[in-house]
Design a protein around this motif. Structure first.
Motif, short mmCIF file in Angstrom:
data_model
loop_
_atom_site.label_atom_id
_atom_site.label_comp_id
_atom_site.label_asym_id
_atom_site.label_seq_id
_atom_site.Cartn_x
_atom_site.Cartn_y
_atom_site.Cartn_z
N ILE A 99 62.27 -29.04 22.93
CA ILE A 99 62.83 -28.35 21.76
C ILE A 99 62.11 -28.78 20.49
O ILE A 99 61.74 -27.95 19.64
N VAL A 100 61.87 -30.08 20.33
CA VAL A 100 61.18 -30.59 19.15
C VAL A 100 59.77 -30.00 19.06
O VAL A 100 59.35 -29.51 18.01
N THR A 101 59.04 -30.05 20.15
CA THR A 101 57.67 -29.53 20.13
C THR A 101 57.65 -28.01 19.94
O THR A 101 56.74 -27.48 19.29
N GLY A 102 58.64 -27.32 20.46
CA GLY A 102 58.70 -25.88 20.29
C GLY A 102 58.89 -25.47 18.84
O GLY A 102 58.22 -24.54 18.35
N VAL A 103 59.78 -26.14 18.13
CA VAL A 103 60.01 -25.83 16.71
C VAL A 103 58.74 -26.06 15.91
O VAL A 103 58.33 -25.24 15.09
N ALA A 104 58.08 -27.20 16.15
CA ALA A 104 56.86 -27.53 15.42
C ALA A 104 55.75 -26.52 15.71
O ALA A 104 55.03 -26.08 14.81
N ALA A 105 55.60 -26.14 16.98
CA ALA A 105 54.53 -25.22 17.37
C ALA A 105 54.69 -23.85 16.71
O ALA A 105 53.72 -23.26 16.24
N GLN A 106 55.92 -23.35 16.68
CA GLN A 106 56.13 -22.02 16.11
C GLN A 106 55.81 -21.99 14.63
O GLN A 106 55.15 -21.06 14.15
N ALA A 107 56.29 -22.97 13.90
CA ALA A 107 55.99 -23.01 12.47
C ALA A 107 54.49 -23.15 12.24
O ALA A 107 53.93 -22.58 11.30
N PHE A 108 53.82 -23.90 13.11
CA PHE A 108 52.37 -24.06 12.99
C PHE A 108 51.67 -22.72 13.15
O PHE A 108 50.73 -22.41 12.41
N PHE A 109 52.08 -21.93 14.13
CA PHE A 109 51.49 -20.60 14.33
C PHE A 109 51.62 -19.77 13.05
O PHE A 109 50.66 -19.11 12.63
N GLY A 110 52.81 -19.77 12.45
CA GLY A 110 53.03 -18.97 11.26
C GLY A 110 52.15 -19.41 10.10
O GLY A 110 51.54 -18.57 9.42
N VAL A 111 52.09 -20.71 9.85
CA VAL A 111 51.25 -21.23 8.76
C VAL A 111 49.78 -20.91 9.02
O VAL A 111 49.05 -20.49 8.13
N ALA A 112 49.33 -21.12 10.27
CA ALA A 112 47.92 -20.91 10.60
C ALA A 112 47.51 -19.44 10.42
O ALA A 112 46.46 -19.15 9.84
N LEU A 113 48.33 -18.51 10.89
CA LEU A 113 47.99 -17.10 10.78
C LEU A 113 48.03 -16.62 9.33
O LEU A 113 47.19 -15.82 8.90
N SER A 114 48.99 -17.12 8.55
CA SER A 114 49.05 -16.76 7.13
C SER A 114 47.85 -17.30 6.38
O SER A 114 47.28 -16.63 5.52
N LEU A 115 47.46 -18.54 6.68
CA LEU A 115 46.31 -19.13 6.02
C LEU A 115 45.03 -18.39 6.40
O LEU A 115 44.17 -18.14 5.54
N GLY A 126 41.85 -8.83 11.72
CA GLY A 126 41.88 -8.77 13.18
C GLY A 126 40.95 -9.80 13.78
O GLY A 126 41.30 -10.52 14.71
N ARG A 127 39.73 -9.88 13.25
CA ARG A 127 38.76 -10.85 13.75
C ARG A 127 39.22 -12.27 13.46
O ARG A 127 39.06 -13.17 14.29
N ALA A 128 39.77 -12.49 12.25
CA ALA A 128 40.24 -13.83 11.91
C ALA A 128 41.39 -14.25 12.82
O ALA A 128 41.44 -15.39 13.29
N SER A 129 42.30 -13.31 13.07
CA SER A 129 43.42 -13.62 13.98
C SER A 129 42.90 -13.93 15.37
O SER A 129 43.40 -14.83 16.05
N ALA A 130 41.88 -13.18 15.81
CA ALA A 130 41.31 -13.43 17.13
C ALA A 130 40.67 -14.82 17.19
O ALA A 130 40.79 -15.52 18.20
N ARG A 131 40.00 -15.23 16.10
CA ARG A 131 39.40 -16.56 16.08
C ARG A 131 40.47 -17.64 16.17
O ARG A 131 40.32 -18.62 16.90
N VAL A 132 41.54 -17.47 15.38
CA VAL A 132 42.63 -18.45 15.43
C VAL A 132 43.26 -18.46 16.82
O VAL A 132 43.52 -19.52 17.40
N MET A 133 43.48 -17.25 17.37
CA MET A 133 44.11 -17.16 18.68
C MET A 133 43.17 -17.56 19.82
O MET A 133 43.60 -17.68 20.96
N ASN A 134 41.90 -17.80 19.50
CA ASN A 134 41.01 -18.39 20.50
C ASN A 134 41.56 -19.73 20.97
O ASN A 134 41.32 -20.14 22.10
N GLY A 135 42.28 -20.39 20.07
CA GLY A 135 42.91 -21.65 20.47
C GLY A 135 43.91 -21.43 21.59
O GLY A 135 44.03 -22.26 22.50
N LEU A 136 44.62 -20.29 21.55
CA LEU A 136 45.55 -19.95 22.62
C LEU A 136 44.80 -19.70 23.92
O LEU A 136 45.19 -20.21 24.98
N MET A 137 43.71 -18.94 23.84
CA MET A 137 42.96 -18.62 25.05
C MET A 137 42.26 -19.86 25.62
O MET A 137 42.26 -20.08 26.83
#
Length: 415
Positions: A99-115, A126-137
């Motif tokens: 639960i702790v890691t889940g809360v932190a991870a979600q907020a991190f996704f939001g901050v990272a995509l907004s930045l 779209g390309r920037a989001s793909a680069r950030v989401m490369n971390g997911l892949m």
């Protein structure tokens, strides 16, 4: 592309490696914590629920915090959760850690995509989001197999310790590579960011994202037992299959990232149709090794790789603010909840093939939510959204770094 975008991808990589770890070590964790495999599957659900509910709440608290400070604080919270998981003595402690890691991870996704949206112009989001989401892949390609291999060789607790070290490295990279003060067009305002949620198009985009990810995770959450108990692979082969699956997601993400800005909806329609076919095919042929592997790779190509197109669609329907990105990530995570939770229930009721059929059904529902974007009214709305107002053009025209550019130094346009 600004260096900070790649650093953000590294942070996502650390977060995702921990999120997916449970899927790769289900049998070992079930034995170590003296619970069933389906109960370990519910840890994925708990992580996802924490992301969906706690992430937006935490994002509200971080709205006026400088992005780099917010990211570093979230790394610290994420580290606490992983250390707690590594030392968990029973299932309730492990549940609390997720639960702790889940809360932190979600907020991190939001901050990272907004930045990332702040540091690039609208035409490159779209390309920037793909680069950030490369971390997911890459988390799927490298992080998950790495954690699975460590867990199988040294025990599942060692895998959580390894993620803790990775978290520290990502935090150090963020400290050096992300601007201390990212310039934004406007001062964050909660009321202004909340107004976008009045738009129906935002909710249609959220619904599509939930169902696309739900369809994928109905299968992916249980890929280990499906591949070992039905297909007949050994547990030692599973990390290799996950590497192949991860390679497929990296390739798919690169393709979708290139197409997301110009073909936001069509690329999702094609992806959803293909995913439904791959999921149904795997349900039918899971007992035959070669087709089963090929279909698993197909799911990797067109499943979570829809993220860049989903992100662009949501941002065009609303905006690129922190609250929308975090809320959208929550609905994406809701798909993880639906897939893992309903998949676990389906296994208990009908066996290991059931979540694969469930995933195919969720993909068909996702296609239905995309059809609303094919109407003339929806096309007109997207055309208006794609043309920024004169007041916002200057603010969004170029990527911005907080650090001043010295005389003679290359500006953002040279990156």
């Amino acid at each position: 592309m600004p260096r900070a975008v790649h650093v953000l991808a590294f942070g996502i990589f650390a977060m995702v490696s921990s999120e997916f770890l449970v899927a790769g070590l289900m049998p070992q964790m079930a034995e170590g914590l003296d619970v069933s495999v389906s109960q370990i599957g519910y840890l994925i659900t708990a992580f996802a629920v924490a992301m969906s509910v706690g992430g937006p709440v935490l994002s509200l608290a971080l709205l006026r915090v400088p992005p780099r400070d917010a990211l570093l604080g979230l790394f610290a919270l994420f580290l606490v959760g992983n250390v707690l998981a590594a030392t968990a003595v029973n299932y309730p402690v492990m549940l609390a850690a997720r639960i702790v890691t889940g809360v932190a991870a979600q907020a991190f996704f939001g901050v990272a995509l907004s930045l990332a949206a702040t540091l690039t112009g609208p035409a490159e989001r779209g390309r920037a989001s793909a680069r950030v989401m490369n971390g997911l892949m890459l988390g799927t390609l490298l992080g998950l197999p790495m954690a699975t291999l460590i867990g199988e060789r040294f025990g599942w607790r060692a895998a959580f310790w390894a993620i803790s070290v990775l978290t520290l490295l990502a935090a150090a990279a963020t400290l050096r590579g992300v601007p201390a003060r990212a310039v934004t067009a406007e001062r964050p305002d909660v009321r202004r960011e909340l107004t976008v949620f009045r738009r129906p198009a935002v909710w249609w985009a959220f619904a599509t994202s939930t169902l696309i990810i739900g369809a994928t995770f109905a299968a992916f959450s249980y890929v280990n037992p499906v591949m070992t108990e039905i297909t007949g692979f050994s547990s030692g082969t599973v990390p290799l299959l996950l590497v192949a699956y991860g390679a497929a997601t990296v390739l798919g993400n690169l393709v979708v990232g290139r197409l997301a800005d110009r073909y936001t909806v069509p690329v999702q329609v094609v992806g959803v149709l293909a995913n439904a076919g791959f999921l149904a095919g795997l349900a039918l042929l899971a007992h035959v090794p070669v087709p089963a592997v090929a279909l698993l790779l197909g799911i990797g190509l067109v499943g979570v790789t829809m993220n860049p197109a989903m992100i662009v669609r949501a941002q065009r329907a609303g905006d690129a603010g922190l609250l929308l990105n975090t809320a959208h990530a929550s609905f994406i995570t809701l798909g993880v909840i639906l897939g893992s939770l309903l998949g676990g229930l389906a296994i208990e009721a009908h066996g290991l093939r059931a979540p694969l059929w469930l995933g195919a059904g969720l993909a068909v529902l996702a296609l239905g939510t995309l059809l609303v974007e094919c109407t003339p009214a929806a096309r007109a709305r997207r055309a208006v959204a794609a043309a920024p107002s004169p007041a916002s053009t200057q603010a969004d025209a170029a990527p911005v770094d907080a650090a001043p550019v010295e005389a003679g130094a290359p500006g953002p346009e040279s990156r």
